[in-house]
Design a protein around this motif. Structure first.
Motif, PDB file in Angstrom:
ATOM      1  N   ILE A 139      -4.753   1.606   8.541  1.00  0.00           N
ATOM      2  CA  ILE A 139      -3.510   1.590   7.780  1.00  0.00           C
ATOM      3  C   ILE A 139      -2.679   0.390   8.222  1.00  0.00           C
ATOM      4  CG2 ILE A 139      -1.349   2.832   7.379  1.00  0.00           C
ATOM      5  CD1 ILE A 139      -2.931   5.403   7.719  1.00  0.00           C
ATOM      6  N   PRO A 140      -2.177  -0.404   7.273  1.00  0.00           N
ATOM      7  CA  PRO A 140      -1.420  -1.592   7.654  1.00  0.00           C
ATOM      8  C   PRO A 140      -0.202  -1.249   8.493  1.00  0.00           C
ATOM      9  CG  PRO A 140      -1.922  -1.569   5.288  1.00  0.00           C
ATOM     10  CD  PRO A 140      -2.288  -0.228   5.815  1.00  0.00           C
ATOM     11  N   ALA A 141       0.155  -2.180   9.352  1.00  0.00           N
ATOM     12  CA  ALA A 141       1.332  -1.991  10.189  1.00  0.00           C
ATOM     13  C   ALA A 141       2.568  -1.887   9.312  1.00  0.00           C
ATOM     14  CB  ALA A 141       1.466  -3.164  11.160  1.00  0.00           C
ATOM     15  N   ARG A 142       3.560  -1.155   9.799  1.00  0.00           N
ATOM     16  CA  ARG A 142       4.881  -1.013   9.185  1.00  0.00           C
ATOM     17  C   ARG A 142       4.879  -0.075   7.983  1.00  0.00           C
ATOM     18  NH1 ARG A 142       4.550  -6.578   9.154  1.00  0.00           N
ATOM     19  NH2 ARG A 142       4.599  -6.468   6.892  1.00  0.00           N
ATOM     20  N   LEU A 143       3.716   0.409   7.535  1.00  0.00           N
ATOM     21  CA  LEU A 143       3.690   1.384   6.451  1.00  0.00           C
ATOM     22  C   LEU A 143       3.346   2.755   7.029  1.00  0.00           C
ATOM     23  CD1 LEU A 143       1.848  -0.458   3.530  1.00  0.00           C
ATOM     24  CD2 LEU A 143       4.305  -0.174   3.879  1.00  0.00           C
ATOM     25  N   MET A 144       4.167   3.742   6.720  1.00  0.00           N
ATOM     26  CA  MET A 144       3.947   5.090   7.236  1.00  0.00           C
ATOM     27  C   MET A 144       2.890   5.802   6.401  1.00  0.00           C
ATOM     28  SD  MET A 144       6.653   8.278   7.554  1.00  0.00           S
ATOM     29  CE  MET A 144       7.842   7.304   8.478  1.00  0.00           C
ATOM     30  N   PRO A 145       1.862   6.369   7.039  1.00  0.00           N
ATOM     31  CA  PRO A 145       0.856   7.127   6.282  1.00  0.00           C
ATOM     32  C   PRO A 145       1.485   8.310   5.549  1.00  0.00           C
ATOM     33  CG  PRO A 145       0.101   6.694   8.526  1.00  0.00           C
ATOM     34  CD  PRO A 145       1.543   6.307   8.480  1.00  0.00           C
ATOM     35  N   VAL A 146       0.919   8.648   4.418  1.00  0.00           N
ATOM     36  CA  VAL A 146       1.436   9.772   3.638  1.00  0.00           C
ATOM     37  C   VAL A 146       1.385  11.059   4.461  1.00  0.00           C
ATOM     38  CG1 VAL A 146       1.100  11.152   1.559  1.00  0.00           C
ATOM     39  CG2 VAL A 146       0.743   8.691   1.474  1.00  0.00           C
ATOM     40  N   SER A 147       0.309  11.250   5.221  1.00  0.00           N
ATOM     41  CA  SER A 147       0.186  12.466   6.021  1.00  0.00           C
ATOM     42  C   SER A 147       1.293  12.572   7.056  1.00  0.00           C
ATOM     43  CB  SER A 147      -1.179  12.511   6.705  1.00  0.00           C
ATOM     44  OG  SER A 147      -1.358  11.371   7.540  1.00  0.00           O
ATOM     45  N   GLU A 148       1.681  11.447   7.636  1.00  0.00           N
ATOM     46  CA  GLU A 148       2.765  11.469   8.621  1.00  0.00           C
ATOM     47  C   GLU A 148       4.099  11.771   7.956  1.00  0.00           C
ATOM     48  OE1 GLU A 148       5.163   8.403  11.605  1.00  0.00           O
ATOM     49  OE2 GLU A 148       3.072   7.964  11.085  1.00  0.00           O
ATOM     50  N   ALA A 149       4.324  11.159   6.802  1.00  0.00           N
ATOM     51  CA  ALA A 149       5.574  11.423   6.081  1.00  0.00           C
ATOM     52  C   ALA A 149       5.680  12.896   5.717  1.00  0.00           C
ATOM     53  CB  ALA A 149       5.641  10.558   4.825  1.00  0.00           C
ATOM     54  N   LEU A 150       4.587  13.471   5.213  1.00  0.00           N
ATOM     55  CA  LEU A 150       4.622  14.888   4.844  1.00  0.00           C
ATOM     56  C   LEU A 150       4.839  15.757   6.064  1.00  0.00           C
ATOM     57  CD1 LEU A 150       4.354  17.100   2.751  1.00  0.00           C
ATOM     58  CD2 LEU A 150       1.870  17.005   3.034  1.00  0.00           C
TER      59      LEU A 150
END
Length: 414
Positions: A6-17
């Motif tokens: 996963i690219p740096a600085r972008l939050m994974p969807v699973s983490e956001a959820l």
């Protein structure tokens, strides 16, 4: 289907959820409603059965009730002095007798087995019976309490009130239930937005996000929602927010905004909201979408969604709705996806987890996923054409035949 990092600085969807679910607090707004008015909503309290269901042993078929011990060799004939229909009072069966009985009727005291009428010969008040070797003791009897026992929890807090759930609740003697009743405020913003019933003006677009979110909320079990449109005027935005936050009749339990909370010069809503509380601005590894806001305004949870309609749809289904369900007490907040083969290719890996608008098609008896040719985040026609979303992980490529997780819109909203 190789996957990259996963690219740096972008939050994974699973983490956001995960963050959203961890922050979810139970809704305090609840309401008692009759069963006729609460379909699709979420229980705020458990439902406890008032009675045994069924309340008595009853026949599962039309036939004859008897004592298993009275059966012998095939051809035995016994008298049939009793006739018992559904709704009749309890009766008693003497040894060596059988009773004509109908579906739903109480099994008479002394009987322990019911035979289907097709397995017997009825004539002149007597019955010719099959042999014992063709019968099982207790067959065709629905025992008392089979579906629910008195005092048993039959529906738990957080469960959704489907038609079948409402039927179950009615069967245990409950005419009303307590449901979660959050008031949801939808905020749309921007001088470029005009109502669909207005004359089209140069440089303007009709509001689609407001109606989209309102109907998504209603279909997913949150009927108490309303919309406010905010112009690009900080003073007017502040006045509107002050009014809805201070008036007990208008104060919402949840706020969902679309557009206006990013980092652009014209995103005036953000500055006003930050005066009232704390907002976190996330850059998510999600497509469509990426800018996403979550926080609290005067103690009220706020979800700030992107302005493009397909991004609104995806972010609501995959992030906002699961959080609302958790606030209602639901343990399961997303359906399990199906794994289906794609009939398309994606040769280049993406930097964000992509939710493709797809259609599940039957090709020669095999289900597969067909992708809409235009996946623009500004299009809703693709979402109307589609029946669900296919998930392409970050950094993944797809060749025809690769299996993808597929969420149908019907299951996501159910």
């Amino acid at each position: 289907m190789p996957a990259g990092d996963i690219p740096a600085r972008l939050m994974p969807v699973s983490e956001a959820l995960s963050r959203l679910l961890d922050s979810a607090s139970p809704f305090r707004a609840v309401r008692d409603l009759p069963l006729s008015e609460c379909r699709g909503q979420y229980l705020a309290h458990d439902v406890v059965s008032r009675v045994d269901v069924p309340a008595f042993d009853n026949a599962a078929v039309d036939g004859v009730a008897l004592r298993f011990a009275d059966l012998d060799e095939p051809g035995l004939t016994l008298p049939m002095p009793l006739r018992i229909a559904a709704g009749d009072p309890p009766a008693t069966l003497m040894p060596g007798q059988v009773a004509r009985i109908f579906t739903g009727a109480p099994v008479p005291a002394g009987a322990d087995t019911v035979l289907m009428q097709e397995d017997c010969e009825l004539a002149d008040g007597r019955v010719r019976l099959p042999g014992r070797d063709r019968v099982s003791a207790g067959q065709n009897i629905r025992p008392a309490g089979q579906d629910a026992g008195q005092g048993q929890v039959v529906m738990e807090r957080g469960q959704r009130l489907t038609p079948q759930a409402l039927g179950l609740i009615a069967s245990v003697g409950c005419a009303t239930v307590t449901v979660n009743a959050p008031r949801v405020l939808i905020l749309t913003s921007g001088d470029e937005i005009q109502a669909p019933d207005e004359t089209p003006l140069p440089g303007k677009i009709f509001d689609s996000n407001g109606p989209l979110l309102e109907q998504l909320l209603r279909q997913s079990g949150f009927p108490d929602c309303r919309r406010e449109h905010l112009p690009d005027d900080p003073a007017m935005i502040e006045n509107t927010l002050t009014r809805v936050l201070t008036d007990p009749q208008q104060r919402p339990d949840v706020i969902i905004s679309t557009g206006g909370v990013s980092v652009g010069e014209e995103d005036h809503l953000r500055a006003v909201l930050e005066k009232q509380g704390r907002l976190d601005f996330w850059r998510l590894a999600i497509k469509p979408g990426k800018p996403f806001t979550y926080g609290h305004v005067d103690g009220i949870p706020l979800f700030g969604l992107p302005g493009n309609p397909s991004a609104v749809l995806v972010c609501y289904l995959m992030l906002v709705l699961p959080t609302l369900r958790r606030c209602c007490g639901a343990a399961s907040v997303l359906p399990a996806p199906l794994s289906l083969p794609a009939d398309f290719a994606i040769p280049r890996p993406g930097k964000r987890q992509e939710y493709l608008r797809v259609r599940c098609v039957n090709q020669g008896g095999q289900l597969s996923l067909e992708k809409h040719p235009n996946q623009s985040s500004g299009m809703l026609s693709s979402a109307v054409w589609a029946d669900g979303l296919a998930v392409v992980p970050v950094g993944a490529t797809v060749i025809a035949g690769d299996r993808l997780d597929y969420f149908s819109f019907a299951h996501l909203l159910n």
